[in-house]
Scaffold this motif. Structure first.
Motif, mmCIF file in Angstrom:
data_model
loop_
_atom_site.group_PDB
_atom_site.id
_atom_site.type_symbol
_atom_site.label_atom_id
_atom_site.label_comp_id
_atom_site.label_asym_id
_atom_site.label_seq_id
_atom_site.Cartn_x
_atom_site.Cartn_y
_atom_site.Cartn_z
ATOM 1 N N TYR A 13 27.203 21.723 14.479
ATOM 2 C CA TYR A 13 28.463 20.959 14.487
ATOM 3 C C TYR A 13 28.542 20.059 15.717
ATOM 4 O O TYR A 13 29.613 19.739 16.190
ATOM 5 C CB TYR A 13 29.645 21.917 14.471
ATOM 6 C CG TYR A 13 29.744 22.716 13.197
ATOM 7 C CD1 TYR A 13 30.404 22.196 12.090
ATOM 8 C CD2 TYR A 13 29.185 23.984 13.096
ATOM 9 C CE1 TYR A 13 30.501 22.926 10.914
ATOM 10 C CE2 TYR A 13 29.281 24.721 11.936
ATOM 11 C CZ TYR A 13 29.936 24.195 10.843
ATOM 12 O OH TYR A 13 30.040 24.911 9.684
ATOM 13 N N PRO A 37 25.773 38.689 7.682
ATOM 14 C CA PRO A 37 26.942 39.028 8.494
ATOM 15 C C PRO A 37 27.846 37.819 8.774
ATOM 16 O O PRO A 37 27.423 36.674 8.579
ATOM 17 C CB PRO A 37 26.330 39.568 9.790
ATOM 18 C CG PRO A 37 24.945 39.036 9.828
ATOM 19 C CD PRO A 37 24.516 38.858 8.420
ATOM 20 N N ASN A 38 29.034 38.083 9.255
ATOM 21 C CA ASN A 38 29.954 36.999 9.622
ATOM 22 C C ASN A 38 29.305 36.120 10.690
ATOM 23 O O ASN A 38 28.676 36.617 11.613
ATOM 24 C CB ASN A 38 31.265 37.559 10.188
ATOM 25 C CG ASN A 38 32.067 38.282 9.128
ATOM 26 O OD1 ASN A 38 32.284 39.474 9.225
ATOM 27 N ND2 ASN A 38 32.477 37.561 8.113
ATOM 28 N N GLY A 39 29.468 34.836 10.515
ATOM 29 C CA GLY A 39 28.947 33.911 11.513
ATOM 30 C C GLY A 39 27.452 33.664 11.390
ATOM 31 O O GLY A 39 26.843 33.028 12.247
ATOM 32 N N ALA A 40 26.839 34.140 10.294
ATOM 33 C CA ALA A 40 25.394 33.979 10.130
ATOM 34 C C ALA A 40 25.009 32.540 9.830
ATOM 35 O O ALA A 40 23.870 32.131 10.056
ATOM 36 C CB ALA A 40 24.905 34.884 9.002
ATOM 37 N N GLY A 41 25.964 31.776 9.327
ATOM 38 C CA GLY A 41 25.667 30.395 8.953
ATOM 39 C C GLY A 41 25.638 30.185 7.448
ATOM 40 O O GLY A 41 25.109 29.188 6.963
ATOM 41 N N LYS A 42 26.242 31.103 6.710
ATOM 42 C CA LYS A 42 26.248 30.988 5.246
ATOM 43 C C LYS A 42 27.064 29.771 4.805
ATOM 44 O O LYS A 42 26.582 28.923 4.041
ATOM 45 C CB LYS A 42 26.828 32.271 4.615
ATOM 46 C CG LYS A 42 26.127 33.551 5.075
ATOM 47 C CD LYS A 42 26.677 34.790 4.409
ATOM 48 C CE LYS A 42 28.146 35.081 4.697
ATOM 49 N NZ LYS A 42 28.442 35.448 6.086
ATOM 50 N N THR A 44 27.951 27.339 6.641
ATOM 51 C CA THR A 44 27.325 26.153 7.229
ATOM 52 C C THR A 44 26.176 25.649 6.348
ATOM 53 O O THR A 44 25.991 24.445 6.196
ATOM 54 C CB THR A 44 26.821 26.496 8.647
ATOM 55 O OG1 THR A 44 27.915 27.008 9.403
ATOM 56 C CG2 THR A 44 26.271 25.272 9.340
ATOM 57 N N LYS A 47 27.693 23.733 3.502
ATOM 58 C CA LYS A 47 28.232 22.458 3.987
ATOM 59 C C LYS A 47 27.110 21.476 4.308
ATOM 60 O O LYS A 47 27.252 20.267 4.107
ATOM 61 C CB LYS A 47 29.061 22.688 5.253
ATOM 62 C CG LYS A 47 30.399 23.368 4.989
ATOM 63 C CD LYS A 47 31.224 23.387 6.276
ATOM 64 C CE LYS A 47 32.085 24.612 6.381
ATOM 65 N NZ LYS A 47 32.563 24.841 7.753
ATOM 66 N N GLN A 85 35.276 27.690 1.139
ATOM 67 C CA GLN A 85 35.760 29.048 1.323
ATOM 68 C C GLN A 85 37.291 29.091 1.405
ATOM 69 O O GLN A 85 37.919 29.975 0.844
ATOM 70 C CB GLN A 85 35.142 29.609 2.607
ATOM 71 C CG GLN A 85 35.460 31.051 2.886
ATOM 72 C CD GLN A 85 34.600 31.610 4.026
ATOM 73 O OE1 GLN A 85 33.676 30.965 4.515
ATOM 74 N NE2 GLN A 85 34.908 32.816 4.444
ATOM 75 N N GLN A 192 30.583 38.084 0.141
ATOM 76 C CA GLN A 192 30.735 39.252 1.013
ATOM 77 C C GLN A 192 30.583 40.538 0.201
ATOM 78 O O GLN A 192 30.111 41.545 0.708
ATOM 79 C CB GLN A 192 32.109 39.265 1.686
ATOM 80 C CG GLN A 192 32.304 38.225 2.756
ATOM 81 C CD GLN A 192 31.516 38.516 4.027
ATOM 82 O OE1 GLN A 192 30.703 39.437 4.078
ATOM 83 N NE2 GLN A 192 31.752 37.696 5.039
HETATM 84 N N1 LIG Z 1 33.743 23.393 12.174
HETATM 85 C C1 LIG Z 1 32.989 24.092 13.063
HETATM 86 N N2 LIG Z 1 32.776 23.579 14.303
HETATM 87 C C2 LIG Z 1 32.011 24.272 15.194
HETATM 88 N N3 LIG Z 1 31.424 25.437 14.951
HETATM 89 C C3 LIG Z 1 31.594 25.989 13.731
HETATM 90 C C4 LIG Z 1 32.390 25.345 12.727
HETATM 91 N N4 LIG Z 1 32.385 26.108 11.625
HETATM 92 C C5 LIG Z 1 31.630 27.185 11.929
HETATM 93 N N5 LIG Z 1 31.160 27.118 13.184
HETATM 94 C C6 LIG Z 1 30.263 28.102 13.837
HETATM 95 O O1 LIG Z 1 29.087 28.223 13.087
HETATM 96 C C7 LIG Z 1 28.647 29.558 13.011
HETATM 97 C C8 LIG Z 1 28.397 29.921 11.558
HETATM 98 O O2 LIG Z 1 29.616 29.821 10.840
HETATM 99 P P1 LIG Z 1 29.699 29.943 9.270
HETATM 100 O O3 LIG Z 1 31.051 29.558 8.879
HETATM 101 O O4 LIG Z 1 28.577 29.235 8.652
HETATM 102 O O5 LIG Z 1 29.516 31.500 9.101
HETATM 103 P P2 LIG Z 1 29.510 32.351 7.783
HETATM 104 O O6 LIG Z 1 28.169 32.939 7.665
HETATM 105 O O7 LIG Z 1 30.022 31.562 6.632
HETATM 106 O O8 LIG Z 1 30.544 33.500 8.179
HETATM 107 P P3 LIG Z 1 31.736 34.174 7.327
HETATM 108 O O9 LIG Z 1 31.117 35.287 6.598
HETATM 109 O O10 LIG Z 1 32.670 34.643 8.372
HETATM 110 O O11 LIG Z 1 32.338 33.129 6.441
HETATM 111 C C9 LIG Z 1 29.736 30.402 13.653
HETATM 112 O O12 LIG Z 1 29.259 30.803 14.933
HETATM 113 C C10 LIG Z 1 30.897 29.479 13.816
HETATM 114 O O13 LIG Z 1 31.571 29.739 15.016
#
Ligand SMILES: Nc1ncnc2c1ncn2[C@@H]1O[C@H](COP(=O)(O)OP(=O)(O)OP(=O)(O)O)[C@@H](O)[C@H]1O
Ligand SMILES: [Mg+2]
Lengths: 234, 334
Positions: A13, A37-42, A44, A47, A85, A192
């Motif tokens: 980002y 896990p949460n924050g893994a980048g799924k 992302t 997107k 999401q 999840q």
């Molecule tokens: N808009 C954003 N700007 C900056 N950093 C971001 C943004 N969105 C997510 N992140 C960061 O990117 C990393 C991955 O986030 P992501 O949303 O892809 O996780 P996720 O795997 O979908 O988690 P969850 O299961 O909680 O949805 C996290 O560390 C988060 O803090």
């Protein structure tokens, strides 16, 4: 040739990179499920496919065409559809208008697709003059799915469609996903409720720290003791 | 009875006229806010500029010696609106779009729009000087009188032809806007983008096109409002001075981002203003004979003197922001 293929993508980002080499390949007949896990980048990852953040390395191809960093108004007409999401309905617009917005890129007659969506979600038909913001969480998720289907996608991407829903709605949503897939639409979803989702997935991807940790069929991931221990809660 | 008709002429007709102008300005502000998320401070000056565009066209037409059954200002209005919409698009492309492309925050855009305000004012003064102009130097302003068939009423209900046309045109514009927003593909796309810009993008809605349409509508309506204000009163470079506050107040009172709220807010502000400056002593005078000796009706009983009428908008704005910051007609704009 895969319907969609991510080759070693790196993306972020603007700050530190979040994805450090993600590989995913999905065919039109596949239901691909991303867990981790949460924050893994799924989220992302989804997107990044949809051009909502910049891919700095690697490539994304769709039906053989390079779509790395393409914008959504090019991708939707090509046949990609994405359900984010959160905030995935237009709350101040009616259910019907939400569906129409899903078909914004189409210039042909949309009434057949509308009928199909209403047939798929009879609840929505009854509520079609109501603002989407007034619906329950499960109904909103149906609006979101309906909206995404209105563009007649070849690939449907869903980010945690069952989040916050009761088991009843979760099952309904999953059943619809399977049905949509049988109609020839490739599916790539983040979930999840990993066990339930992997049970019907043809491909599973475990992401952690922005990288693939395990890749296999849904059943392979369910049977893998490491995956079960670290990512599926024992 | 005459006093009542005087009240009607001053407050009701005046309120509708002023309200129409405020409503058209406020709609532009609220649409721009809904789509681009910033307070477009230069909107009042876009109205002034629109008025001058119409004035130039009217002068040209009058120079050609053409005569029309309607005031020339109204004849040239559609053309002026097209030109003003084009200028609005140009201003966006030249000043705001480059800032957006760099991810500028709303405050930055607001300050840029203050710069645009100064630029427009400077340009108007450069080309037209500082004098006050009228659309009716070369043609008469028709006064319409309607006699009231009630005994004792000698004073007619009266308004000018431009005032009548102004109200009709506003009505048409509002209805057209309503159909655009609820029936057309692009209008719905506009509402979608105001509702949830990320989802609008994800749905493949061409957001750049929506931005362009927003400027076309806002610029066109601003021109309409400015021209009609100039037709009703007069045209001067600082026309916007007394307008910016009321139209912002109207947009905020109606809930920023809500087009219908802005229209209602515009009329609310218009009526509040005419009522506040109305000399209520007029309505009490008929009862003069029945009042006790010691109670003398003062000659002026206005809430606000008309030089200070801007305070009306200010007070309404402050009260609304304190009591219902999201506007009085609808809930929060998401
Ligand atoms: N808009 C954003 N700007 C900056 N950093 C971001 C943004 N969105 C997510 N992140 C960061 O990117 C990393 C991955 O986030 P992501 O949303 O892809 O996780 P996720 O795997 O979908 O988690 P969850 O299961 O909680 O949805 C996290 O560390 C988060 O803090
Ligand atoms: Mg996520």
């Amino acid at each position: 040739m895969s319907l969609v293929e991510l080759k070693d993508i790196k993306a972020g980002y603007g700050g530190a990179p979040i994805l450090n080499g993600v590989n995913i390949a999905i065919d039109a007949s596949d239901i691909g499920v991303i867990v981790g896990p949460n924050g893994a980048g799924k989220s992302t990852t989804l997107k990044a496919i949809f051009g909502l953040l910049t891919v700095t390395d690697g490539s994304v191809t769709f039906a053989g065409q390079d779509i790395t960093n393409s914008e959504a108004d090019r991708l939707v007409p090509m046949g990609l559809s994405f359900i984010p999401q959160e905030h995935n309905v237009f709350t101040s617009m009616t259910v019907h208008e939400n569906l129409e917005m899903g078909a914004f890129v189409r210039r042909d007659d949309i009434s057949d697709t509308l009928d199909e969506v209403y047939e798929m979600f009879p609840d929505l038909k009854a509520k079609r003059r109501q603002n989407a913001g007034e619906l329950s969480g499960g109904q909103r998720q149906m609006v979101a799915m309906g909206r995404a289907l209105m563009s007649k996608p070849k690939l449907l991407m869903l980010d945690e469609p069952s989040a916050g829903l009761s088991p009843r709605y979760m099952i309904e949503i999953f059943e619809q996903v399977v049905k949509i897939n049988r109609a020839g639409v490739g599916i790539l979803m983040v979930e999840q409720n990993a066990r339930q989702a992997l049970a019907f997935a043809t491909k599973g991807f475990v992401l952690a720290n922005g990288q693939n940790r395990f890749t296999g069929t849904g059943q392979e991931l369910l049977d893998d003791p490491d995956v079960a221990k670290s990512f599926l809660g024992g | 009875m005459n006093d009542l008709i005087f009240f009607f002429n001053q407050v009701m007709i005046g309120g509708v006229v002023l309200g129409s102008i405020y409503a058209l300005g406020a709609v532009g502000i609220t649409l721009i806010f809904g789509i681009l998320r910033f307070a477009h401070f230069a909107h009042g000056d876009m109205m002034t500029m629109g008025g001058f565009v119409a004035f130039v066209l009217a002068t040209l037409v009058a120079g050609m010696g053409l005569a029309f059954p309607l005031p020339t200002g109204f004849i040239v209005l559609p053309f002026a609106m097209v030109i003003a919409a084009g200028i609005a698009l140009g201003i966006d492309k030249g000043f705001y779009a480059p800032l957006r492309a760099r991810g500028a925050r709303p405050v930055t855009l607001l300050i840029a729009s203050i710069g645009v305000t100064m630029m427009i004012q400077g340009l108007i003064r450069l080309f037209f000087g500082t004098s006050t102009r009228s659309f009716f130097d070369t043609e008469p302003k028709t006064l319409i009188r309607i006699d009231v068939p009630i005994e004792g009423a000698t004073r007619p209900i009266s308004f000018t032809e431009p005032q009548l046309l102004l109200v009709i045109l506003t009505l048409i514009a509002v209805v057209a806007l309503h159909f655009f927003l609820t029936r057309s593909r692009l209008g719905k796309g506009m509402r979608a983008m105001a509702d949830n810009p990320d989802l609008a993008k994800v749905s493949g809605i061409n957001t750049k096109q929506v931005v362009r349409v927003t400027w076309i509508i806002a610029g066109g309506l601003a021109c309409m409002a400015g021209t009609m204000l100039a037709l009703d009163v007069s045209l001067k470079p600082d026309l916007a001075f007394n307008i910016v506050l009321p139209i912002f107040a109207a947009a905020i009172v109606g809930g920023l981002g809500h087009a219908y709220g802005a229209i209602a807010g515009g009329f609310l502000l218009g009526f509040a203003e005419t009522m506040a400056v109305f000399n209520w002593a007029v309505l009490l005078r008929p009862f003069r004979d029945n009042l006790p000796e010691w109670l003398e009706i003062p000659s002026s009983l206005a809430l606000v003197q008309s030089e200070y009428k801007l305070t009306v908008a200010f007070i309404i704005l402050v009260v609304v922001l304190l009591v219902r910051p999201t506007g009085i007609f609808k809930g929060a704009s998401t």
